[in-house]
Scaffold this motif. Sequence first.
Motif, PDB file in Angstrom:
ATOM      1  N   PHE A 145      21.892  26.867  30.261  1.00  0.00           N
ATOM      2  CA  PHE A 145      23.200  26.244  30.102  1.00  0.00           C
ATOM      3  C   PHE A 145      24.314  27.210  30.506  1.00  0.00           C
ATOM      4  CE2 PHE A 145      21.438  23.269  26.638  1.00  0.00           C
ATOM      5  CZ  PHE A 145      21.172  22.298  27.587  1.00  0.00           C
ATOM      6  N   PHE A 146      24.136  28.499  30.157  1.00  0.00           N
ATOM      7  CA  PHE A 146      25.133  29.517  30.498  1.00  0.00           C
ATOM      8  C   PHE A 146      25.270  29.633  32.016  1.00  0.00           C
ATOM      9  CE2 PHE A 146      26.349  33.872  31.517  1.00  0.00           C
ATOM     10  CZ  PHE A 146      27.461  34.057  30.695  1.00  0.00           C
ATOM     11  N   LEU A 147      24.130  29.706  32.718  1.00  0.00           N
ATOM     12  CA  LEU A 147      24.168  29.808  34.177  1.00  0.00           C
ATOM     13  C   LEU A 147      24.734  28.537  34.798  1.00  0.00           C
ATOM     14  CD1 LEU A 147      20.707  31.521  34.859  1.00  0.00           C
ATOM     15  CD2 LEU A 147      22.984  32.574  34.906  1.00  0.00           C
ATOM     16  N   ALA A 148      24.410  27.383  34.210  1.00  0.00           N
ATOM     17  CA  ALA A 148      24.950  26.121  34.721  1.00  0.00           C
ATOM     18  C   ALA A 148      26.467  26.084  34.572  1.00  0.00           C
ATOM     19  CB  ALA A 148      24.309  24.945  33.987  1.00  0.00           C
ATOM     20  N   ALA A 199      28.953  25.749  37.667  1.00  0.00           N
ATOM     21  CA  ALA A 199      29.862  24.602  37.744  1.00  0.00           C
ATOM     22  C   ALA A 199      31.313  25.059  37.809  1.00  0.00           C
ATOM     23  CB  ALA A 199      29.644  23.693  36.533  1.00  0.00           C
ATOM     24  N   GLY A 200      31.664  26.046  36.971  1.00  0.00           N
ATOM     25  CA  GLY A 200      33.036  26.559  36.997  1.00  0.00           C
ATOM     26  C   GLY A 200      33.380  27.178  38.329  1.00  0.00           C
ATOM     27  N   ALA A 201      32.422  27.907  38.911  1.00  0.00           N
ATOM     28  CA  ALA A 201      32.685  28.558  40.198  1.00  0.00           C
ATOM     29  C   ALA A 201      32.916  27.535  41.295  1.00  0.00           C
ATOM     30  CB  ALA A 201      31.505  29.460  40.549  1.00  0.00           C
ATOM     31  N   VAL A 202      32.073  26.498  41.361  1.00  0.00           N
ATOM     32  CA  VAL A 202      32.185  25.494  42.414  1.00  0.00           C
ATOM     33  C   VAL A 202      33.465  24.679  42.263  1.00  0.00           C
ATOM     34  CG1 VAL A 202      31.156  23.382  43.350  1.00  0.00           C
ATOM     35  CG2 VAL A 202      29.700  25.339  42.780  1.00  0.00           C
ATOM     36  N   LEU A 203      33.757  24.238  41.046  1.00  0.00           N
ATOM     37  CA  LEU A 203      34.925  23.381  40.830  1.00  0.00           C
ATOM     38  C   LEU A 203      36.227  24.132  41.110  1.00  0.00           C
ATOM     39  CD1 LEU A 203      33.809  21.519  37.576  1.00  0.00           C
ATOM     40  CD2 LEU A 203      33.905  20.605  39.918  1.00  0.00           C
ATOM     41  N   VAL A 204      36.353  25.363  40.651  1.00  0.00           N
ATOM     42  CA  VAL A 204      37.582  26.130  40.903  1.00  0.00           C
ATOM     43  C   VAL A 204      37.686  26.488  42.387  1.00  0.00           C
ATOM     44  CG1 VAL A 204      38.749  28.320  40.427  1.00  0.00           C
ATOM     45  CG2 VAL A 204      37.768  27.012  38.563  1.00  0.00           C
ATOM     46  N   HIS A 205      36.591  26.769  43.020  1.00  0.00           N
ATOM     47  CA  HIS A 205      36.614  27.052  44.458  1.00  0.00           C
ATOM     48  C   HIS A 205      37.122  25.850  45.236  1.00  0.00           C
ATOM     49  CE1 HIS A 205      35.365  28.167  48.482  1.00  0.00           C
ATOM     50  NE2 HIS A 205      34.577  27.095  48.535  1.00  0.00           N
ATOM     51  N   LEU A 206      36.632  24.656  44.877  1.00  0.00           N
ATOM     52  CA  LEU A 206      37.085  23.444  45.569  1.00  0.00           C
ATOM     53  C   LEU A 206      38.550  23.146  45.292  1.00  0.00           C
ATOM     54  CD1 LEU A 206      33.982  21.121  44.999  1.00  0.00           C
ATOM     55  CD2 LEU A 206      34.603  22.375  47.078  1.00  0.00           C
ATOM     56  N   ILE A 242      32.465  32.443  41.861  1.00  0.00           N
ATOM     57  CA  ILE A 242      31.418  32.950  40.962  1.00  0.00           C
ATOM     58  C   ILE A 242      31.908  34.179  40.217  1.00  0.00           C
ATOM     59  CG2 ILE A 242      29.106  33.949  40.909  1.00  0.00           C
ATOM     60  CD1 ILE A 242      28.391  32.196  43.310  1.00  0.00           C
ATOM     61  N   TRP A 243      32.543  35.096  40.934  1.00  0.00           N
ATOM     62  CA  TRP A 243      33.070  36.309  40.291  1.00  0.00           C
ATOM     63  C   TRP A 243      34.061  35.949  39.183  1.00  0.00           C
ATOM     64  CZ3 TRP A 243      32.858  41.277  39.320  1.00  0.00           C
ATOM     65  CH2 TRP A 243      34.002  41.967  38.936  1.00  0.00           C
ATOM     66  N   TRP A 244      34.999  35.070  39.502  1.00  0.00           N
ATOM     67  CA  TRP A 244      35.995  34.684  38.499  1.00  0.00           C
ATOM     68  C   TRP A 244      35.339  33.975  37.313  1.00  0.00           C
ATOM     69  CZ3 TRP A 244      36.905  29.652  36.971  1.00  0.00           C
ATOM     70  CH2 TRP A 244      37.957  29.464  36.083  1.00  0.00           C
ATOM     71  N   SER A 245      34.344  33.127  37.581  1.00  0.00           N
ATOM     72  CA  SER A 245      33.688  32.374  36.515  1.00  0.00           C
ATOM     73  C   SER A 245      32.959  33.308  35.545  1.00  0.00           C
ATOM     74  CB  SER A 245      32.707  31.367  37.125  1.00  0.00           C
ATOM     75  OG  SER A 245      32.120  30.562  36.117  1.00  0.00           O
ATOM     76  N   VAL A 246      32.259  34.293  36.094  1.00  0.00           N
ATOM     77  CA  VAL A 246      31.544  35.239  35.236  1.00  0.00           C
ATOM     78  C   VAL A 246      32.522  36.058  34.412  1.00  0.00           C
ATOM     79  CG1 VAL A 246      30.043  37.272  35.236  1.00  0.00           C
ATOM     80  CG2 VAL A 246      29.529  35.352  36.744  1.00  0.00           C
ATOM     81  N   VAL A 247      33.581  36.572  35.036  1.00  0.00           N
ATOM     82  CA  VAL A 247      34.569  37.390  34.331  1.00  0.00           C
ATOM     83  C   VAL A 247      35.264  36.577  33.243  1.00  0.00           C
ATOM     84  CG1 VAL A 247      36.784  38.580  34.598  1.00  0.00           C
ATOM     85  CG2 VAL A 247      34.948  38.964  36.250  1.00  0.00           C
ATOM     86  N   THR A 248      35.523  35.326  33.520  1.00  0.00           N
ATOM     87  CA  THR A 248      36.228  34.476  32.543  1.00  0.00           C
ATOM     88  C   THR A 248      35.331  34.106  31.372  1.00  0.00           C
ATOM     89  OG1 THR A 248      37.620  33.553  34.298  1.00  0.00           O
ATOM     90  CG2 THR A 248      37.467  32.307  32.241  1.00  0.00           C
ATOM     91  N   ILE A 249      34.105  33.653  31.653  1.00  0.00           N
ATOM     92  CA  ILE A 249      33.226  33.183  30.578  1.00  0.00           C
ATOM     93  C   ILE A 249      32.759  34.346  29.707  1.00  0.00           C
ATOM     94  CG2 ILE A 249      30.953  33.366  31.665  1.00  0.00           C
ATOM     95  CD1 ILE A 249      30.413  30.507  30.677  1.00  0.00           C
ATOM     96  N   SER A 273      33.892  26.345  26.840  1.00  0.00           N
ATOM     97  CA  SER A 273      32.429  26.322  26.854  1.00  0.00           C
ATOM     98  C   SER A 273      31.858  27.729  26.800  1.00  0.00           C
ATOM     99  CB  SER A 273      31.931  25.600  28.106  1.00  0.00           C
ATOM    100  OG  SER A 273      32.360  26.281  29.283  1.00  0.00           O
ATOM    101  N   GLY A 274      32.574  28.691  27.408  1.00  0.00           N
ATOM    102  CA  GLY A 274      32.103  30.079  27.365  1.00  0.00           C
ATOM    103  C   GLY A 274      32.096  30.644  25.968  1.00  0.00           C
ATOM    104  N   VAL A 275      33.147  30.312  25.194  1.00  0.00           N
ATOM    105  CA  VAL A 275      33.203  30.795  23.807  1.00  0.00           C
ATOM    106  C   VAL A 275      32.014  30.268  23.011  1.00  0.00           C
ATOM    107  CG1 VAL A 275      34.505  30.671  21.652  1.00  0.00           C
ATOM    108  CG2 VAL A 275      35.697  31.091  23.802  1.00  0.00           C
TER     109      VAL A 275
END
Length: 412
Positions: free
Chosen positions: A52-55, A59-66, A83-90, A115-117
């Motif tokens: 779920f964490f990787l999903a 998902a966050g990386a793809v949606l924000v990129h688009l 992806i970089w931003w998603s990992v740093v944020t979550i 969701s990250g929290v």
Amino acid sequence: MQGRTKSESRRPLSGRSRSAPEGRTFLAALSDRWNSLKNDAVRANLPRLLLFFLAAVGAGAVLVHLAEAGQEDGMFRRLFDGIWWSVVTIASVGYGDKYPRTDVGRSFAILLILSGVVLTSLISGTIASIFVERRIREGKGLRDVKLKRHILVCGWNSNARNVLEGIAASGEAARTSVVLVSMMESDLFEDLKTRYPGLDLRFVRGDHTQEAVLRRASAGAAHACVLLPDETGPGGASNADERTIMACLAVKALNPEIHAGAEILKPESEQHLVRAQADDVIVNGEFSGRLLSAAGFEPGLPGAARKLFSGETRLRQSPIPSSLVGKTFREASGWYLSERSAVLIGVLSKGKGMALEDLLSDDSSAIDAFIKRKFQEAEMDLARETGAGDEIHLAPGPDYVIRDSDWAFTVG
């Protein structure tokens, strides 16, 4: 100390075969721990949470990129930027080098943060609970032990600490794990782990006469077993010898090649333990009176006897080097003194044993009949030889010729 040592294929507690590996390797121990940890993680659904964490990261990386790809600053021009931003944020790091500018991108960021929290809290809590539960179950003796070439200590009494002290002083402590199998309380086990930090102690709580409990202690892969008169089980010391005999039968049924040493309270129980294939039998208090009587005429003997089983100059048993086979006891004694700074005092000579079916006659006692039935239920060969033909030669004489099946008794 009165011993019964089995056929040549058996290895005494204090000795090693010439070709046997020296204890459990580091990689084997690491593999056992990893497999056990992996099984606990699967039971706690940790892989699903990580998925779920990787999903969520993906998902966050793809949606924000688009949502942000068309911006002039080009922060999310590549998918990897998302992806970089998603990992740093979550992960709640928040470098601030990339951030969404559009309302759509910020909405996705809010969902990712929330969701990250939740996910990071669940994952960290699950990991912590796995280790806490493992610690609790291990302390209570409820976890299965997955080991190889370890030593079982079955039963517990007031003298059992001497067994652990002997193992700790044997030089094998760093290479051998010790599994305690008894009904002792978890507080006692924790105290033992604190008292003997150099021993890799494990604990399996249960009745050591039951094969199911012994399987949890990996008795089938153990190198040796020490059977003690148990004071923690039902009946206490009143039926300790009978329980020791039953435990010996159960251990031998699971692992016929294990070296089993047993202590008994009543001398008349010795014959039954020998018939149950115990390799060494010690009668509790057998030599106390003799040592005390010797103190009146030869006051140094009790102290010398104590040193023989403790410290660096203790009594040891080891294979005799092949270069000494065919030489006399005088020549072997000189070699041990010059090469190993040890005194050769005798040898254990292997001989042809007796078959169990010869020991267990048809008109034997009820205990013998019980032993015979247990061997038959375990499909063990009653015609297999015991160590009744083995002989201990102390100071055999200078002209005694060393044989390839002899083991050395040395002091030093």
